[in-house]
Enzyme design. Structure first.
Site, PDB file in Angstrom:
ATOM      1  N   GLU A   1     -10.542   1.656   3.027  1.00 16.04           N
ATOM      2  CA  GLU A   1     -10.745   1.439   1.719  1.00 16.04           C
ATOM      3  C   GLU A   1     -10.551  -0.224   1.714  1.00 16.04           C
ATOM      4  OE1 GLU A   1      -7.714   2.933  -0.804  1.00 16.04           O
ATOM      5  OE2 GLU A   1      -8.625   2.572  -2.886  1.00 16.04           O
ATOM      6  N   HIS A   2      -9.331  -0.666   2.084  1.00 16.86           N
ATOM      7  CA  HIS A   2      -8.987  -1.991   2.219  1.00 16.86           C
ATOM      8  C   HIS A   2      -8.907  -2.597   3.392  1.00 16.86           C
ATOM      9  CE1 HIS A   2      -7.197  -0.377  -1.536  1.00 16.86           C
ATOM     10  NE2 HIS A   2      -7.782  -1.492  -2.500  1.00 16.86           N
TER      11      HIS A   2
ATOM     12  N   HIS B   1     -52.151  19.733  -9.120  1.00 16.98           N
ATOM     13  CA  HIS B   1     -52.115  18.248  -9.050  1.00 16.98           C
ATOM     14  C   HIS B   1     -53.381  17.553  -8.735  1.00 16.98           C
ATOM     15  CE1 HIS B   1     -48.010  19.403  -8.567  1.00 16.98           C
ATOM     16  NE2 HIS B   1     -47.425  18.056  -8.538  1.00 16.98           N
TER      17      HIS B   1
ATOM     18  N   HIS C   1       2.480   2.897  -3.338  1.00 16.29           N
ATOM     19  CA  HIS C   1       1.638   3.583  -4.127  1.00 16.29           C
ATOM     20  C   HIS C   1       1.870   5.077  -4.290  1.00 16.29           C
ATOM     21  CE1 HIS C   1      -1.270   1.012  -6.148  1.00 16.29           C
ATOM     22  NE2 HIS C   1      -1.566   0.486  -5.008  1.00 16.29           N
TER      23      HIS C   1
ATOM     24  N   GLN D   1       0.750  -1.209  -0.025  1.00 18.75           N
ATOM     25  CA  GLN D   1       0.038   0.025   0.098  1.00 18.75           C
ATOM     26  C   GLN D   1       0.920   1.287   0.138  1.00 18.75           C
ATOM     27  OE1 GLN D   1      -3.303   1.537  -1.010  1.00 18.75           O
ATOM     28  NE2 GLN D   1      -3.253  -0.555  -0.001  1.00 18.75           N
TER      29      GLN D   1
ATOM     30  N   ASP E   1      -6.519  -6.307  -6.182  1.00 18.61           N
ATOM     31  CA  ASP E   1      -5.784  -5.357  -7.095  1.00 18.61           C
ATOM     32  C   ASP E   1      -5.711  -5.630  -8.508  1.00 18.61           C
ATOM     33  OD1 ASP E   1      -5.567  -3.687  -4.876  1.00 18.61           O
ATOM     34  OD2 ASP E   1      -3.446  -3.937  -4.695  1.00 18.61           O
TER      35      ASP E   1
END
Lengths: 430, 430
Positions: free
Chosen positions: B327-328, B420, B262, B259, B361
């Site tokens: 996220e993960h 209406h 990145h 991770q 991934d």
């Protein structure tokens, strides 16, 4: 004067482009004012909320708790007619029944590699519902936002509603109770949105904010997006009615005016293949405007944004509707199903001459929060899914890892992400 | 220095709050610059696109057509190794198989009132896919965005990718071909987003724009939102690894670094109930950093944003994970299913010690575009549904109208919307 278009006219392409290009939204720039309000509420919480509420709503929160009490809600219920309460309950039941069908299914499967894959849906933990104040506090909109949230399983549904001069419409509180709203706070505007997003001493923050509001509310939702989720920011409402000679001109005129009476920025468009019918509808609109309570609003909408488009054949309506991508589409024709099957872009379709949009607005069950301003090209009406989120699941064992490792390591190498490759290689001893 | 936290420490609440409060995103304000670029592309189309491409990418579009040709794509395919092509094809097949299971079902039913209700899902007509240029042009991300669009049935999938100095990575073109991208244009930045949203002489506009990009691309997507749909604006990536002593420290360290490599803004957090394991992982991270190709990026991420949280019992991890809403989430524990069942907020969960995030991934099938920065509380990863929209359907006949008219008219009256009410009353002769 309402526009008349004819697909057989030499100027039709330009006329239609001009119709699509009408700017119906006032773009009031309140960005800076809203940013200041949000910063103040973040900094001083309840104190800022009270300041703005005094200034904008003329309500002193030191004389009245910000949270609406159970006693007030009970009293409000008592002040609403049985007929209205029954109608709200009827609508809430039907909205719930429809939205229960939208509950998504979880998935779990094992594939040929031995990998276990799937996903799980869970409701949002907490949702804030903005309800506009004063005359725009529509109980039907409250139900359309609150009932799907509760169907989804949202644990904490928090409503904010401004109380100008301290006044809250009883029917709004009654509708909130019916829909199962858990907490109600008498605050509105950007300050209420900020309180929902970031919390104050008395209002705990929520995970997502939904519901309609004015330019300040819309700007505040945009600014807090990211910290919390938001629903779409709705533009003015619109309807396209496609009608053939099987429709009644007087009824069709009422449908066009039902949209026009919402707001001067609303838009009503009739597409028909019958010139005589078009004339009859235009005349009926003028006649009904004479006695309509909201005639000033409806007349302005029809004059500025309304249109009647004459087509050579009903089939031509399909391409025009798709260009408009209307929020509401009424197919008041002899064979609505065939025509509906050809339409690509519309938020909701009302089939046949006996299906007024107003039934869908109130009691049919489908949501009346729908994509406006051509956004039906890429978005959908509010649904149960808007109050849930999905977590994907992956589980592999050594056998599945052996099957998947090679291509994954090749891609990691191609992308130059060596730690990605190593995290796989170390597990399989390569 | 990477943070160490301990739930049994007196300062834990503050330490954890500080961890959650780390600002990982640079908030570069490019709003005004992007607004200018968008206005220029709207005004002069291809000319503005060429100007900005010359300025930012040093590419003269008068020497090379903006659209990438079939010959170039074939040549690119020939320049990619068979191993990489096979890996891309393997990934694309698995992504397609998973996303096919997400295809939603249409619904149609008649209820007790006689009303016919339901909805219909249709694919978006056209989608634009932004692919970053240079080293950030990850073919795996391209597949994760493009394959679900094609599974959904998007007719026209248009890719834009900047070609700095005219260069496009062959593997990106090969991946685009594999994924079924219909048109590729060698432009990027806010100018490419504007071209997709509003069209130019050579690029027809699309209905929605997806895909990652830098601050300019993100700002441009925000600014064109409304005219077209957009996907979420992703923040820096993050992982939480919950591990007990059944996990291997060296493997866990590799997962944390996968991770961290990145982006310096990425975040890796380990939660464990074993102090010795925590120490071993910390040491393994340092050891692996010595030889990692992207060690500068990974070391900065681990130093600035990384954390190891020691808990008294694994069950304590549940509440911490839900506060982080990662996220993960890797559950490298003996009984991952039980723990997973208790987690409320996570984008994707990886079950067990043999399931590295890196498999997800690249090749597992679920989407790797997932909610970042705590937005898993209210949003989901990219899915087939993001490339479709729903039209609700309602059809009633005279009998159903009679059953529904009363409550609908009561609510219209309560809201003061007389047109209406009239649109219903006129149909039933009241």
């Amino acid at each position: 004067m309402m526009r008349r278009l004819d697909t057989r006219s030499a100027t039709f392409a330009d006329d239609f482009a001009a119709l699509l290009a009408i700017q119906r939204e006032l773009s009031e720039d309140v960005t800076a004012a809203v940013a200041e309000i949000i910063a103040a509420v973040k900094a001083t919480g309840d104190a800022a909320l009270a300041d703005y509420t005094k200034r904008f709503d003329r309500l002193d929160l030191s004389t009245m708790p910000v949270r609406v009490s159970a006693e007030e809600i009970a009293a409000a219920r008592g002040a609403v007619s049985d007929e209205a309460l029954d109608a709200l309950a009827f609508a809430a039941r039907r909205i719930a029944a429809f939205h229960e069908r939208q509950m998504p299914r979880d998935e779990r499967f094992t594939d040929a590699s031995g990998a276990t894959l799937g996903w799980r849906w869970t409701p949002l933990s907490s949702v804030g519902l903005y309800v506009p104040g004063g005359r725009a506090a529509y109980p039907s909109s409250l139900l359309m936002n609150a009932v799907p949230a509760k169907v989804a399983g949202v644990g904490r549904l928090v409503m904010v509603v401004p109380a100008p001069d301290g006044v809250l419409p009883p029917i709004v509180l009654a509708a909130a109770e019916l829909a199962g709203v858990d907490e109600i706070y008498r605050v509105g505007g950007a300050q209420a949105v900020a309180a929902l997003a970031f919390g104050t001493e008395t209002i705990r923050p929520v995970d997502k904010i939904v519901g309609p509001g004015n330019a300040y509310v819309a700007a505040a939702k945009r600014q807090v997006f990211g910290s919390v989720g938001i629903d779409m920011v709705a533009g003015p409402s619109e309807v396209v009615v496609v009608a053939d000679r099987t429709a009644d001109p007087d009824v069709t005129a009422a449908d066009l005016l039902a949209q026009a009476e919402h707001d001067e920025a609303a838009q009503s468009v009739l597409i028909t293949d019958d010139a005589g019918f078009a004339d009859a509808v235009a005349a009926a609109v003028e006649a009904q405007l004479e006695t309509l309570p909201r005639r000033e609003v409806a007349a302005a909408s029809w004059r500025d944004n309304g249109a009647i488009i004459l087509v050579g054949a009903l089939q031509e309506a399909v391409a025009l509707v798709d260009r408009i991508a209307p929020e509401h589409l009424e197919l008041a024709v002899a064979d609505p199903e065939t025509l509906a099957g050809k339409i690509t872009h519309a938020g909701a379709i009302f089939l046949g001459t006996m299906t007024p949009e107003a039934i869908g607005d109130y009691v049919a069950g489908p949501n009346h929060v729908l994509p406006t301003s051509r956004s039906a090209r890429f978005s959908s009406g509010l649904s149960t899914l808007d109050f849930m989120k999905r977590t994907t699941l992956l589980g592999i064992d050594r056998g599945a890892l052996d099957a998947l490792a090679g291509p994954a390591m090749a891609l990691a190498a191609a992308e130059g992400l060596d730690a990605h490759r190593l995290s796989i290689a170390k597990r399989i001893g390569r």
